[in-house]
Write a protein that holds these residues in place. Structure first.
Motif, PDB file in Angstrom:
ATOM      1  N   LEU A  86       8.533  -3.807  -2.494  1.00  0.00           N
ATOM      2  CA  LEU A  86       7.376  -3.779  -1.612  1.00  0.00           C
ATOM      3  C   LEU A  86       6.523  -5.001  -1.895  1.00  0.00           C
ATOM      4  O   LEU A  86       6.182  -5.275  -3.056  1.00  0.00           O
ATOM      5  CB  LEU A  86       6.562  -2.504  -1.822  1.00  0.00           C
ATOM      6  CG  LEU A  86       7.230  -1.203  -1.400  1.00  0.00           C
ATOM      7  CD1 LEU A  86       6.390  -0.008  -1.826  1.00  0.00           C
ATOM      8  CD2 LEU A  86       7.456  -1.168   0.103  1.00  0.00           C
ATOM      9  N   HIS A  87       6.163  -5.742  -0.834  1.00  0.00           N
ATOM     10  CA  HIS A  87       5.434  -6.984  -0.996  1.00  0.00           C
ATOM     11  C   HIS A  87       4.061  -6.899  -0.343  1.00  0.00           C
ATOM     12  O   HIS A  87       3.855  -6.151   0.625  1.00  0.00           O
ATOM     13  CB  HIS A  87       6.193  -8.156  -0.347  1.00  0.00           C
ATOM     14  CG  HIS A  87       7.589  -8.322  -0.873  1.00  0.00           C
ATOM     15  ND1 HIS A  87       7.852  -8.776  -2.146  1.00  0.00           N
ATOM     16  CD2 HIS A  87       8.792  -8.073  -0.295  1.00  0.00           C
ATOM     17  CE1 HIS A  87       9.176  -8.826  -2.324  1.00  0.00           C
ATOM     18  NE2 HIS A  87       9.755  -8.401  -1.212  1.00  0.00           N
ATOM     19  N   ALA A  88       3.132  -7.678  -0.867  1.00  0.00           N
ATOM     20  CA  ALA A  88       1.787  -7.757  -0.287  1.00  0.00           C
ATOM     21  C   ALA A  88       1.856  -8.493   1.049  1.00  0.00           C
ATOM     22  O   ALA A  88       2.721  -9.340   1.250  1.00  0.00           O
ATOM     23  CB  ALA A  88       0.852  -8.474  -1.241  1.00  0.00           C
ATOM     24  N   ALA A 140       0.821  -1.214   0.000  1.00  0.00           N
ATOM     25  CA  ALA A 140       0.000   0.000   0.000  1.00  0.00           C
ATOM     26  C   ALA A 140       0.855   1.264   0.000  1.00  0.00           C
ATOM     27  O   ALA A 140       0.396   2.341  -0.415  1.00  0.00           O
ATOM     28  CB  ALA A 140      -0.937   0.007   1.202  1.00  0.00           C
ATOM     29  N   ASP A 141       2.099   1.163   0.446  1.00  0.00           N
ATOM     30  CA  ASP A 141       2.963   2.338   0.493  1.00  0.00           C
ATOM     31  C   ASP A 141       3.441   2.772  -0.890  1.00  0.00           C
ATOM     32  O   ASP A 141       4.096   3.806  -1.034  1.00  0.00           O
ATOM     33  CB  ASP A 141       4.183   2.070   1.390  1.00  0.00           C
ATOM     34  CG  ASP A 141       3.788   1.957   2.859  1.00  0.00           C
ATOM     35  OD1 ASP A 141       2.938   2.752   3.291  1.00  0.00           O
ATOM     36  OD2 ASP A 141       4.317   1.072   3.558  1.00  0.00           O
ATOM     37  N   VAL A 187       3.258 -11.255  -4.485  1.00  0.00           N
ATOM     38  CA  VAL A 187       2.881 -10.072  -5.243  1.00  0.00           C
ATOM     39  C   VAL A 187       3.744  -8.920  -4.758  1.00  0.00           C
ATOM     40  O   VAL A 187       3.816  -8.645  -3.557  1.00  0.00           O
ATOM     41  CB  VAL A 187       1.391  -9.740  -5.056  1.00  0.00           C
ATOM     42  CG1 VAL A 187       1.040  -8.448  -5.771  1.00  0.00           C
ATOM     43  CG2 VAL A 187       0.528 -10.886  -5.568  1.00  0.00           C
ATOM     44  N   SER A 188       4.434  -8.255  -5.664  1.00  0.00           N
ATOM     45  CA  SER A 188       5.363  -7.208  -5.239  1.00  0.00           C
ATOM     46  C   SER A 188       5.495  -6.152  -6.320  1.00  0.00           C
ATOM     47  O   SER A 188       5.105  -6.349  -7.470  1.00  0.00           O
ATOM     48  CB  SER A 188       6.742  -7.806  -4.930  1.00  0.00           C
ATOM     49  OG  SER A 188       7.296  -8.386  -6.089  1.00  0.00           O
ATOM     50  N   LYS A 189       6.053  -5.018  -5.912  1.00  0.00           N
ATOM     51  CA  LYS A 189       6.412  -3.952  -6.839  1.00  0.00           C
ATOM     52  C   LYS A 189       7.836  -3.531  -6.526  1.00  0.00           C
ATOM     53  O   LYS A 189       8.208  -3.394  -5.358  1.00  0.00           O
ATOM     54  CB  LYS A 189       5.464  -2.757  -6.709  1.00  0.00           C
ATOM     55  CG  LYS A 189       4.099  -2.983  -7.329  1.00  0.00           C
ATOM     56  CD  LYS A 189       3.308  -1.695  -7.405  1.00  0.00           C
ATOM     57  CE  LYS A 189       1.977  -1.909  -8.102  1.00  0.00           C
ATOM     58  NZ  LYS A 189       1.206  -0.641  -8.227  1.00  0.00           N
ATOM     59  N   GLY A 205      25.973 -14.270 -14.249  1.00  0.00           N
ATOM     60  CA  GLY A 205      24.849 -14.603 -15.114  1.00  0.00           C
ATOM     61  C   GLY A 205      23.838 -13.481 -15.125  1.00  0.00           C
ATOM     62  O   GLY A 205      24.066 -12.417 -14.539  1.00  0.00           O
ATOM     63  N   ILE A 206      22.710 -13.722 -15.780  1.00  0.00           N
ATOM     64  CA  ILE A 206      21.623 -12.751 -15.852  1.00  0.00           C
ATOM     65  C   ILE A 206      20.389 -13.374 -15.222  1.00  0.00           C
ATOM     66  O   ILE A 206      19.987 -14.488 -15.578  1.00  0.00           O
ATOM     67  CB  ILE A 206      21.343 -12.338 -17.312  1.00  0.00           C
ATOM     68  CG1 ILE A 206      22.608 -11.734 -17.942  1.00  0.00           C
ATOM     69  CG2 ILE A 206      20.208 -11.319 -17.372  1.00  0.00           C
ATOM     70  CD1 ILE A 206      22.447 -11.370 -19.405  1.00  0.00           C
ATOM     71  N   TYR A 207      19.772 -12.651 -14.262  1.00  0.00           N
ATOM     72  CA  TYR A 207      18.677 -13.203 -13.467  1.00  0.00           C
ATOM     73  C   TYR A 207      17.456 -12.286 -13.521  1.00  0.00           C
ATOM     74  O   TYR A 207      17.585 -11.062 -13.390  1.00  0.00           O
ATOM     75  CB  TYR A 207      19.113 -13.370 -12.014  1.00  0.00           C
ATOM     76  CG  TYR A 207      20.313 -14.278 -11.846  1.00  0.00           C
ATOM     77  CD1 TYR A 207      20.153 -15.637 -11.645  1.00  0.00           C
ATOM     78  CD2 TYR A 207      21.611 -13.761 -11.899  1.00  0.00           C
ATOM     79  CE1 TYR A 207      21.249 -16.483 -11.496  1.00  0.00           C
ATOM     80  CE2 TYR A 207      22.716 -14.589 -11.753  1.00  0.00           C
ATOM     81  CZ  TYR A 207      22.523 -15.950 -11.550  1.00  0.00           C
ATOM     82  OH  TYR A 207      23.616 -16.782 -11.413  1.00  0.00           O
ATOM     83  N   PRO A 208      16.255 -12.873 -13.679  1.00  0.00           N
ATOM     84  CA  PRO A 208      15.039 -12.050 -13.667  1.00  0.00           C
ATOM     85  C   PRO A 208      14.744 -11.542 -12.268  1.00  0.00           C
ATOM     86  O   PRO A 208      14.998 -12.240 -11.267  1.00  0.00           O
ATOM     87  CB  PRO A 208      13.956 -13.025 -14.153  1.00  0.00           C
ATOM     88  CG  PRO A 208      14.454 -14.370 -13.722  1.00  0.00           C
ATOM     89  CD  PRO A 208      15.960 -14.307 -13.867  1.00  0.00           C
ATOM     90  N   ASN A 209      14.188 -10.340 -12.178  1.00  0.00           N
ATOM     91  CA  ASN A 209      13.868  -9.785 -10.863  1.00  0.00           C
ATOM     92  C   ASN A 209      12.856 -10.646 -10.113  1.00  0.00           C
ATOM     93  O   ASN A 209      12.861 -10.690  -8.874  1.00  0.00           O
ATOM     94  CB  ASN A 209      13.320  -8.367 -11.025  1.00  0.00           C
ATOM     95  CG  ASN A 209      13.171  -7.650  -9.695  1.00  0.00           C
ATOM     96  OD1 ASN A 209      14.145  -7.450  -8.975  1.00  0.00           O
ATOM     97  ND2 ASN A 209      11.950  -7.281  -9.348  1.00  0.00           N
ATOM     98  N   SER A 210      11.989 -11.347 -10.822  1.00  0.00           N
ATOM     99  CA  SER A 210      10.982 -12.195 -10.171  1.00  0.00           C
ATOM    100  C   SER A 210      11.614 -13.259  -9.285  1.00  0.00           C
ATOM    101  O   SER A 210      11.002 -13.726  -8.321  1.00  0.00           O
ATOM    102  CB  SER A 210      10.101 -12.869 -11.233  1.00  0.00           C
ATOM    103  OG  SER A 210      10.891 -13.636 -12.130  1.00  0.00           O
ATOM    104  N   MET A 211      12.845 -13.599  -9.581  1.00  0.00           N
ATOM    105  CA  MET A 211      13.557 -14.610  -8.791  1.00  0.00           C
ATOM    106  C   MET A 211      13.757 -14.154  -7.340  1.00  0.00           C
ATOM    107  O   MET A 211      13.885 -14.960  -6.430  1.00  0.00           O
ATOM    108  CB  MET A 211      14.911 -14.876  -9.451  1.00  0.00           C
ATOM    109  CG  MET A 211      15.833 -15.798  -8.705  1.00  0.00           C
ATOM    110  SD  MET A 211      17.362 -16.047  -9.642  1.00  0.00           S
ATOM    111  CE  MET A 211      18.386 -16.817  -8.389  1.00  0.00           C
TER     112      MET A 211
END
Length: 227
Positions: free
Chosen positions: A225-227, A95-96, A198-200, A186-192
């Motif tokens: 930021l995570h839910a 929410a922040d 759920v995050s932003k 290496g190259i890593y996705p942020n989702s990792m």
């Protein structure tokens, strides 16, 4: 001197010291806290609270500010007194994001341009309007590579709904570099790094001091930021 409440959005490496920047809740503007003893920087010890822990991104802390000391490249600089900082709270809920969204850079421009650097000549002709910014990247990847026996860390992402500009910037956030240092090159996705939640993710970008004729754009803070 006056007491101010700062929302910390970066505590990054700068030479052998630190660069602490965030939003003043008094002025609702960016500030970069520097000490008079170290030009453009602040010592790591000065960024610690009474319990010895360092100020981190999303901390809200109280600090005593002295006078503005902005330069033609870093207009947000302000001297901070030697009084110890006091942590008040943290902004760490999804929410922040509403608060952070108020300070996002206009997309897709990052600090006055689309490149990863700005010539020193530009700011000799006209002072920088800003040297700090907050962005909400898309398609974010973390690139760890080895160069001449040293590890390099880069953030690779897209920005902007229409232009879809891709950026590739060096990372100077100590906590995030510690996380990346646990991984092989290496190259890593942020989702990792989101643990399936759920995050932003937001990035604080900052202009470097002059280096070989350029001011480089750096990822000084990584904010999840995570839910």
């Amino acid at each position: 001197m006056k007491l101010d409440r700062i929302v910390c959005l970066a505590n990054s490496y700068k030479h052998d010291h630190r660069c602490v920047a965030g939003i003043s809740l008094n002025s609702k503007k960016w500030v970069r806290l520097v000490s008079a003893e170290i030009p453009g920087c602040i010592s790591r010890e000065r960024t610690c609270y009474s319990d010895g822990k360092e100020a981190k991104a999303l901390d809200v802390f109280e600090a005593e500010l002295k006078s503005p000391c902005g330069t033609h490249v870093h207009p947000e600089d302000v001297f901070v007194s030697s009084k110890q900082w006091r942590r008040l709270q943290r902004l760490e809920r999804l929410a922040d994001t509403e608060f952070l969204a108020e300070f996002l850079n206009p997309e897709p421009v990052v600090l006055e341009g689309y490149s990863d650097r700005i010539s020193v000549h530009k700011f000799q002709e006209r002072p920088a309007r800003m040297s700090l910014g907050l962005i909400h990247p898309e398609d974010l990847w973390w690139w760890i590579r080895e160069e001449k026996g040293k590890r390099r860390y880069r953030a690779n992402f897209r920005l902007g709904q229409v232009a879809r500009i891709r950026y590739d910037l060096s990372v100077t956030d100590p906590d995030w570099k510690n996380q990346l240092n646990l991984l092989p090159a290496g190259i890593y996705p942020n989702s990792m790094f989101c643990g399936g939640r759920v995050s932003k993710t937001f990035l604080t970008v900052s202009l470097s001091e002059a280096f070989e004729g350029f001011h480089y754009k750096l990822v000084a803070g990584v904010i999840n930021l995570h839910a």
